[in-house]
Design a protein around this motif. Structure first.
Motif, PDB file in Angstrom:
ATOM      1  N   UNK A 138       0.835  -1.206   0.000  1.00  0.00           N
ATOM      2  CA  UNK A 138       0.000   0.000   0.000  1.00  0.00           C
ATOM      3  C   UNK A 138       0.869   1.256   0.000  1.00  0.00           C
ATOM      4  N   UNK A 139       1.922   1.250   0.804  1.00  0.00           N
ATOM      5  CA  UNK A 139       2.833   2.394   0.868  1.00  0.00           C
ATOM      6  C   UNK A 139       3.531   2.593  -0.470  1.00  0.00           C
ATOM      7  N   UNK A 140       4.012   1.507  -1.055  1.00  0.00           N
ATOM      8  CA  UNK A 140       4.684   1.590  -2.353  1.00  0.00           C
ATOM      9  C   UNK A 140       3.742   2.153  -3.410  1.00  0.00           C
ATOM     10  N   UNK A 141       2.518   1.660  -3.444  1.00  0.00           N
ATOM     11  CA  UNK A 141       1.551   2.152  -4.421  1.00  0.00           C
ATOM     12  C   UNK A 141       1.264   3.638  -4.207  1.00  0.00           C
ATOM     13  N   UNK A 142       1.115   4.041  -2.962  1.00  0.00           N
ATOM     14  CA  UNK A 142       0.872   5.446  -2.639  1.00  0.00           C
ATOM     15  C   UNK A 142       2.026   6.325  -3.134  1.00  0.00           C
ATOM     16  N   UNK A 143       3.257   5.890  -2.850  1.00  0.00           N
ATOM     17  CA  UNK A 143       4.431   6.672  -3.252  1.00  0.00           C
ATOM     18  C   UNK A 143       4.594   6.720  -4.768  1.00  0.00           C
ATOM     19  N   UNK A 144       4.356   5.596  -5.425  1.00  0.00           N
ATOM     20  CA  UNK A 144       4.462   5.582  -6.886  1.00  0.00           C
ATOM     21  C   UNK A 144       3.389   6.458  -7.523  1.00  0.00           C
ATOM     22  N   UNK A 145       2.188   6.463  -6.949  1.00  0.00           N
ATOM     23  CA  UNK A 145       1.125   7.351  -7.444  1.00  0.00           C
ATOM     24  C   UNK A 145       1.549   8.814  -7.317  1.00  0.00           C
ATOM     25  N   UNK A 146       2.206   9.155  -6.209  1.00  0.00           N
ATOM     26  CA  UNK A 146       2.692  10.532  -6.036  1.00  0.00           C
ATOM     27  C   UNK A 146       3.727  10.871  -7.108  1.00  0.00           C
ATOM     28  N   UNK A 147       4.629   9.933  -7.379  1.00  0.00           N
ATOM     29  CA  UNK A 147       5.646  10.182  -8.404  1.00  0.00           C
ATOM     30  C   UNK A 147       5.004  10.323  -9.786  1.00  0.00           C
ATOM     31  N   UNK A 148       4.030   9.475 -10.078  1.00  0.00           N
ATOM     32  CA  UNK A 148       3.339   9.569 -11.370  1.00  0.00           C
ATOM     33  C   UNK A 148       2.630  10.909 -11.508  1.00  0.00           C
ATOM     34  N   UNK A 149       2.033  11.380 -10.433  1.00  0.00           N
ATOM     35  CA  UNK A 149       1.386  12.700 -10.467  1.00  0.00           C
ATOM     36  C   UNK A 149       2.417  13.793 -10.716  1.00  0.00           C
ATOM     37  N   UNK A 150       3.584  13.661 -10.088  1.00  0.00           N
ATOM     38  CA  UNK A 150       4.645  14.643 -10.314  1.00  0.00           C
ATOM     39  C   UNK A 150       5.101  14.634 -11.771  1.00  0.00           C
ATOM     40  N   UNK A 151       5.210  13.461 -12.339  1.00  0.00           N
ATOM     41  CA  UNK A 151       5.623  13.356 -13.747  1.00  0.00           C
ATOM     42  C   UNK A 151       4.565  13.987 -14.648  1.00  0.00           C
ATOM     43  N   UNK A 152       3.299  13.758 -14.329  1.00  0.00           N
ATOM     44  CA  UNK A 152       2.218  14.306 -15.138  1.00  0.00           C
ATOM     45  C   UNK A 152       2.145  15.824 -15.090  1.00  0.00           C
ATOM     46  N   UNK A 153       2.580  16.400 -13.972  1.00  0.00           N
ATOM     47  CA  UNK A 153       2.516  17.861 -13.829  1.00  0.00           C
ATOM     48  C   UNK A 153       3.892  18.512 -13.873  1.00  0.00           C
ATOM     49  N   UNK A 154       4.849  17.790 -14.428  1.00  0.00           N
ATOM     50  CA  UNK A 154       6.228  18.278 -14.477  1.00  0.00           C
ATOM     51  C   UNK A 154       6.321  19.586 -15.267  1.00  0.00           C
ATOM     52  N   UNK A 155       7.353  20.323 -14.963  1.00  0.00           N
ATOM     53  CA  UNK A 155       7.621  21.533 -15.731  1.00  0.00           C
ATOM     54  C   UNK A 155       7.787  21.156 -17.203  1.00  0.00           C
ATOM     55  N   UNK A 156       7.384  22.050 -18.123  1.00  0.00           N
ATOM     56  CA  UNK A 156       7.445  21.738 -19.557  1.00  0.00           C
ATOM     57  C   UNK A 156       8.837  21.248 -20.010  1.00  0.00           C
ATOM     58  N   UNK A 157       9.905  21.756 -19.432  1.00  0.00           N
ATOM     59  CA  UNK A 157      11.230  21.349 -19.885  1.00  0.00           C
ATOM     60  C   UNK A 157      11.549  19.898 -19.547  1.00  0.00           C
ATOM     61  N   UNK A 158      10.748  19.267 -18.666  1.00  0.00           N
ATOM     62  CA  UNK A 158      10.983  17.877 -18.293  1.00  0.00           C
ATOM     63  C   UNK A 158       9.995  16.906 -18.921  1.00  0.00           C
ATOM     64  N   UNK A 159       9.091  17.388 -19.742  1.00  0.00           N
ATOM     65  CA  UNK A 159       8.080  16.507 -20.358  1.00  0.00           C
ATOM     66  C   UNK A 159       8.597  15.914 -21.630  1.00  0.00           C
TER      67      UNK A 159
END
Length: 159
Positions: A138-159
């Motif tokens: 559950x913790x791993x899934x929660x943390x990976x979801x946070x990372x995926x959200x960060x990737x989805x909202x990354x600054x344009x230079x990182x997309x």
């Protein structure tokens, strides 16, 4: 003191990213090996067919669903579907309500390999989590979801 803490965080983040990249690479290689010898399907084709098999139990599956699942371009998803159709694993059927939409339907050839394909992929997936507790998963899934959200909202230079 604050600068030292920032460097520590940066080292930890870089270390984690390095481990994630290594894990991703190893997992891709392991799964690819399972489908190299004796299988008419490549790794991506097998995973795609497994997805269609699994999702079709819950309703209609479309090329767009495969595109979203694999996070690939529509042209790549179409190529995958074309291959699976050409070699007799699926067929496309127009929806009665709207003929513009074509659902992906498994053929007898796909049904024949379904138990073995499901077992191979399920065993592969479960082998990655041996020794994990439910809480750790559950913790791993929660943390990976946070990372995926960060990737989805990354600054344009990182997309």
């Amino acid at each position: 003191m604050q600068k030292e803490s920032a460097n520590k965080d940066e080292l930890t983040e870089k270390s984690i990213m390095g481990k994630l990249e290594k894990l991703n690479h190893k997992m891709k290689r392991q799964l690819a090996r399972k489908f190299q010898s004796g299988s008419p399907l490549s790794c991506v084709q097998a995973v795609s067919l497994h997805f269609i098999m699994t999702e079709s139990k819950n309703g209609d599956v479309f090329t767009k669903d495969l595109e979203e699942f694999l996070d690939i371009k529509s042209s790549s998803a179409t190529s995958l579907v074309n291959y699976l159709e050409k070699f007799g694993y699926i067929r496309r059927e127009p929806l009665a309500e709207d003929g513009r939409y074509r659902r992906l339907v498994l053929t007898d050839r796909a049904r024949d390999i379904e138990p073995e394909l499901n077992q191979t992929i399920d065993d592969y997936i479960y082998s990655k989590f041996v020794g994990f507790t439910g809480e750790e998963l559950e913790t791993l899934e929660f943390l990976l979801d946070k990372m995926l959200a960060n990737v989805s909202t990354a600054l344009p230079k990182f997309r």
